[in-house]
Design a protein around this motif. Structure first.
Motif, mmCIF file in Angstrom:
data_model
loop_
_atom_site.group_PDB
_atom_site.id
_atom_site.type_symbol
_atom_site.label_atom_id
_atom_site.label_comp_id
_atom_site.label_asym_id
_atom_site.label_seq_id
_atom_site.Cartn_x
_atom_site.Cartn_y
_atom_site.Cartn_z
ATOM 1 N N SER A 1 46.274 130.551 10.128
ATOM 2 C CA SER A 1 45.989 129.125 10.002
ATOM 3 C C SER A 1 46.956 128.339 10.871
ATOM 4 O O SER A 1 48.171 128.452 10.721
ATOM 5 N N ASN A 2 46.424 127.567 11.767
ATOM 6 C CA ASN A 2 47.199 126.662 12.616
ATOM 7 C C ASN A 2 46.768 125.252 12.258
ATOM 8 O O ASN A 2 45.765 124.766 12.777
ATOM 9 N N ASN A 3 47.482 124.657 11.292
ATOM 10 C CA ASN A 3 47.065 123.363 10.743
ATOM 11 C C ASN A 3 45.626 123.425 10.260
ATOM 12 O O ASN A 3 44.842 122.505 10.479
ATOM 13 N N GLY A 4 45.279 124.530 9.612
ATOM 14 C CA GLY A 4 43.946 124.702 9.040
ATOM 15 C C GLY A 4 42.918 125.311 9.971
ATOM 16 O O GLY A 4 41.823 125.641 9.549
ATOM 17 N N ARG A 5 43.251 125.467 11.257
ATOM 18 C CA ARG A 5 42.298 125.995 12.246
ATOM 19 C C ARG A 5 42.629 127.434 12.601
ATOM 20 O O ARG A 5 43.784 127.829 12.648
ATOM 21 N N ALA A 6 41.586 128.178 12.906
ATOM 22 C CA ALA A 6 41.730 129.523 13.463
ATOM 23 C C ALA A 6 40.613 129.712 14.471
ATOM 24 O O ALA A 6 39.428 129.556 14.141
#
Length: 162
Positions: free
Chosen positions: A105-110
């Motif tokens: 998770s990168n600030n909620g994004r993948a």
């Protein structure tokens, strides 16, 4: 006559009761020697390290499961109807055809893409993709101790899969 276009499948992933904000898409495309998998997710929880006896949250186990069934069922243990990891050649965990790299998770994004030589698209149409709450250890049998199932999507034909 063989089509010059390759079969592409799609799974629209939606979160369940544990992580309802997860949504995204997985495309799977036939390429020479296997399949190319493209993932774009949002709404993943932020990483939470292990605290005393509480397991971490993330990175997230990510797999193809046996059945194309995203029935939520039990809210505290959802998506059981998807069955176990898809493992058509009866391999030990870590080498299942349905074992994918973990999602971060990168600030909620993948967002990621990878190649696998373990299947072609037609082999996985009708199966499901599951995102788990914990890191897959790729060792524990039969499923890597990846924790509860947070999100699910059924793999469906998208283009040229007739």
């Amino acid at each position: 006559m063989k089509s010059k276009y390759q079969c592409i499948a799609i799974a629209n992933i939606r979160g369940g009761p544990i992580s309802p904000k997860i949504k995204g898409v997985v495309f799977i495309k036939d390429v020479p020697g296997g399949a190319w998998v493209y993932v774009n997710m949002q709404g993943l929880p932020s990483y939470q390290p292990t605290k005393e006896d509480i397991a971490p949250i993330g990175p997230f186990g990510f797999h193809i499961h046996e059945f194309g069934n995203c029935n939520i069922g039990e809210s505290d243990n959802p998506f059981k109807d998807a069955g176990g990891h898809w493992n058509p050649t009866d391999q030990p965990h870590g080498n299942h055809a349905g074992d994918f790299p973990v999602l971060f998770s990168n600030n909620g994004r993948a967002i990621m893409a990878f190649f696998t030589n373990k299947f072609k698209v037609r082999d996985v149409i009708g199966k499901s993709i599951i995102i788990h709450e914990n890191l897959d250890d790729y060792t524990t049998q039969p499923s890597g101790n990846a924790g509860r199932r947070m999100a699910c999507g059924i793999i469906k034909p998208y283009y040229n899969c007739i």
